[in-house]
Design a protein around this motif. Structure first.
Motif, PDB file in Angstrom:
ATOM      1  N   PHE A 115       0.827  -1.207   0.000  1.00 25.33           N
ATOM      2  CA  PHE A 115       0.000   0.000   0.000  1.00 25.33           C
ATOM      3  C   PHE A 115       0.866   1.263   0.000  1.00 25.33           C
ATOM      4  O   PHE A 115       0.505   2.265  -0.633  1.00 25.33           O
ATOM      5  CB  PHE A 115      -0.948  -0.012   1.201  1.00 25.33           C
ATOM      6  CG  PHE A 115      -2.205  -0.800   0.948  1.00 25.33           C
ATOM      7  CD1 PHE A 115      -3.383  -0.165   0.628  1.00 25.33           C
ATOM      8  CD2 PHE A 115      -2.205  -2.186   1.010  1.00 25.33           C
ATOM      9  CE1 PHE A 115      -4.552  -0.887   0.374  1.00 25.33           C
ATOM     10  CE2 PHE A 115      -3.356  -2.920   0.764  1.00 25.33           C
ATOM     11  CZ  PHE A 115      -4.537  -2.272   0.436  1.00 25.33           C
ATOM     12  N   ALA A 116       1.992   1.231   0.701  1.00 27.21           N
ATOM     13  CA  ALA A 116       2.913   2.373   0.666  1.00 27.21           C
ATOM     14  C   ALA A 116       3.446   2.580  -0.750  1.00 27.21           C
ATOM     15  O   ALA A 116       3.559   3.721  -1.232  1.00 27.21           O
ATOM     16  CB  ALA A 116       4.068   2.148   1.646  1.00 27.21           C
ATOM     17  N   TYR A 117       3.755   1.490  -1.415  1.00 25.91           N
ATOM     18  CA  TYR A 117       4.244   1.581  -2.790  1.00 25.91           C
ATOM     19  C   TYR A 117       3.153   2.118  -3.716  1.00 25.91           C
ATOM     20  O   TYR A 117       3.427   2.910  -4.624  1.00 25.91           O
ATOM     21  CB  TYR A 117       4.707   0.199  -3.254  1.00 25.91           C
ATOM     22  CG  TYR A 117       5.218   0.165  -4.678  1.00 25.91           C
ATOM     23  CD1 TYR A 117       6.352   0.880  -5.038  1.00 25.91           C
ATOM     24  CD2 TYR A 117       4.569  -0.585  -5.647  1.00 25.91           C
ATOM     25  CE1 TYR A 117       6.828   0.847  -6.337  1.00 25.91           C
ATOM     26  CE2 TYR A 117       5.037  -0.627  -6.953  1.00 25.91           C
ATOM     27  CZ  TYR A 117       6.165   0.094  -7.295  1.00 25.91           C
ATOM     28  OH  TYR A 117       6.627   0.069  -8.587  1.00 25.91           O
ATOM     29  N   GLY A 118       1.907   1.707  -3.479  1.00 26.18           N
ATOM     30  CA  GLY A 118       0.804   2.225  -4.275  1.00 26.18           C
ATOM     31  C   GLY A 118       0.662   3.723  -4.142  1.00 26.18           C
ATOM     32  O   GLY A 118       0.397   4.432  -5.123  1.00 26.18           O
ATOM     33  N   ARG A 119       0.860   4.251  -2.924  1.00 31.96           N
ATOM     34  CA  ARG A 119       0.788   5.704  -2.735  1.00 31.96           C
ATOM     35  C   ARG A 119       1.946   6.405  -3.444  1.00 31.96           C
ATOM     36  O   ARG A 119       1.787   7.511  -3.994  1.00 31.96           O
ATOM     37  CB  ARG A 119       0.794   6.049  -1.246  1.00 31.96           C
ATOM     38  CG  ARG A 119      -0.328   5.445  -0.426  1.00 31.96           C
ATOM     39  CD  ARG A 119      -1.667   5.540  -1.107  1.00 31.96           C
ATOM     40  NE  ARG A 119      -2.081   6.930  -1.349  1.00 31.96           N
ATOM     41  CZ  ARG A 119      -3.145   7.277  -2.057  1.00 31.96           C
ATOM     42  NH1 ARG A 119      -3.898   6.346  -2.616  1.00 31.96           N
ATOM     43  NH2 ARG A 119      -3.447   8.554  -2.216  1.00 31.96           N
TER      44      ARG A 119
END
Length: 501
Positions: free
Chosen positions: A368-372
């Motif tokens: 999810f951090a990578y998605g942001r």
């Protein structure tokens, strides 16, 4: 039914598949929401281009031909990724029942680690290549789990599946060999008889050999020769191998930062305890001392072999690629660590393996951090496209130029908006790997068709035209015009001091 009873009970195939479906979809959800065309996706979506057959990936090309009902590859994201995710949930279900005769929820956690490989996020970032890479893993998992009473089928079907995986993405061979190593360890722990042990090894060797023959007669025949060059044998090949592996190790270590380091250190300690239990089971076998010693040595070799398979075959090619997308073998290393940790934790208490949820949640959080970060990169790329296209379209001399060459300037400081995430999770920068301001193939999206990347000129723009007065001088670039030709020179971005709010 109480929650505790559900955790302890044996799960049927439908429930296991549902667990994997939800978990695998959760991992790719941030990438679907970001909807960011990643590197090669830009030119492929622009021209509905393919080009996979020349890379030895003929089956990826056929996959898009069949899926789009065309002779090309129109952009239909996220449909291919959804299909690959469904297939992966099915494959992980098969692998779970292959490893565990009566699987429970905690057994599913062991196999789920295969999909939650943090480095595989870069593979999945490609809207075109990502689903094909995932399907290559599905193929090798089915090759591992296939069983038949027919010897012909037992040889041919897995070989066809391995060849399919190679034709989708060659790096999948690292995963297959790694899963074979896990098979050795699992069979030793389950006290498989000596003859069955040897027979299993023989089958895997035969299947792999036949798979290479099938691949050589199909997809490999279309590969361009420059992609098959190995390390130069006369130029210290062992030193080259060591250098390549050290570069990979340096990148892998970016993952073990802060809390991730502690989580994986605890996982490693549990795995060591699990390996001790495997050793005890080997000693309890009703075999001769020589056979026990041989099995023990092979099990000890499993660990370094799987570690080497993280980059795997890529180490031996002259055009070495240290990108995260080549580290698919890390999935097998995670499965090994989770499998051994489960052995150790379950020996203490049947619910203690639920602690494996912690590293899985850490890797899901990273997704999810990578998605942001992808969302920040998408915003930056759109702003860059709007600015550059406006500067060209609003000036007739640039708009009507015969050709505008764009210099290539790589830097770690373009994406200021994600600086905080990069500091706390350094592996995110390695996964993103977009250390440029703009790709020339992005500009046709805004109607600008006379810009091309400066390749054969080898950045002559940066050296030869700095003395001229620029027609455009913006925050990130300068544009020069000499006759009918323009030159876009990127400014070297400067590191920004840590923001204080």
């Amino acid at each position: 039914m109480r929650m505790g009873d559900w955790l302890d009970r044996e799960l049927g195939s439908r429930r296991v598949w549902l667990c994997f479906l939800l978990a695998t979809f959760a991992y790719v959800l941030p990438l679907i929401l970001a909807d960011y065309p990643y590197i090669d996706d830009n030119w492929r979506s622009l021209a509905a281009g393919m080009g996979w057959s020349g890379e030895g990936r003929l089956f990826t090309q056929l996959f898009y031909n069949w899926l789009t009902f065309t002779g090309a590859a129109p952009n239909i994201f996220p449909l291919p990724l959804l299909i690959a995710t469904l297939a992966m949930a099915w494959a992980l279900t098969r692998l779970t029942f292959h490893y565990f005769a009566e699987p429970t929820f905690t057994h599913c956690l062991v196999v789920l680690a295969f999909w939650y490989n943090p480095f595989f996020l870069q593979n999945l970032s490609y809207q075109y290549d990502g689903p094909a890479m995932a399907l290559s893993l599905v193929a090798v998992i089915f090759a591992i789990t296939f069983r038949s009473v027919s010897r012909v089928q037992q040889l041919v079907v897995p070989a066809l599946l391995i060849a399919l995986g190679l034709g989708l993405y060659q790096v999948s061979i690292n995963v297959f060999v790694g899963l074979c190593c896990v098979e050795l360890l699992r069979c030793a722990n389950d006290r498989l008889p000596w003859l069955e042990w040897g027979r299993m090894i023989g089958w895997k060797v035969a299947q792999t050999g036949l798979a290479w023959l099938i691949y050589g007669a199909t997809a490999y025949a279309y590969m361009s020769p420059n992609r098959t060059l190995l390390l130069n044998g006369s130029a210290a090949p062992w030193q080259q191998l060591g250098t390549n592996f050290s570069r990979v190790l340096e990148k892998v270590m970016l993952l073990f930062h802060g809390g991730f380091g502690w989580v994986f250190a605890a996982l490693l300690l549990c795995a060591v305890a699990g390996s001790v239990r495997v050793g005890q089971h080997i000693l309890e076998r009703q075999e001769t001392g020589l056979r026990k010693a041989l099995i023990g040595v092979l099990c000890l070799l499993v660990v370094p072999v799987i570690v080497l398979l993280v980059p795997g075959a890529a180490l031996f090619f002259r055009d070495f690629n240290e990108g995260a997308r080549t580290l698919m073998g890390f999935s097998v290393l995670l499965v090994l660590l989770f499998y051994l940790s489960h052995l150790a934790l379950a020996a203490v208490h049947q619910r203690l393996p639920l602690l494996l949820l912690i590293p899985l949640l850490a890797m899901l959080s990273l997704s999810f951090a990578y998605g942001r970060v992808l969302m920040v990169q998408k915003t930056f790329a759109n702003n860059a496209l709007n600015a550059l296209s406006y500067d060209i379209a609003s000036r007739p001399a640039l708009r009507d130029a015969k050709r505008i060459y764009m210099s290539v300037t790589y830097s770690d400081h373009w994406l200021v908006g994600a600086a905080g995430s990069f500091k706390q999770l350094p592996v995110l920068r390695y996964l993103l790997n977009t250390d440029y301001y703009m790709l020339a193939e992005n500009l046709p999206k805004a109607g600008i068709t006379n810009v091309m990347a400066e390749r054969e000129r080898r950045n002559a723009t940066r050296v030869g035209y700095q003395g001229f007065v620029p027609l455009v001088d913006s925050q990130y670039y300068r544009i020069y015009l000499l006759g009918d030709y323009g030159f876009i020179v990127m400014k070297e971005p400067k590191p920004v001091a840590e923001l204080q709010w």
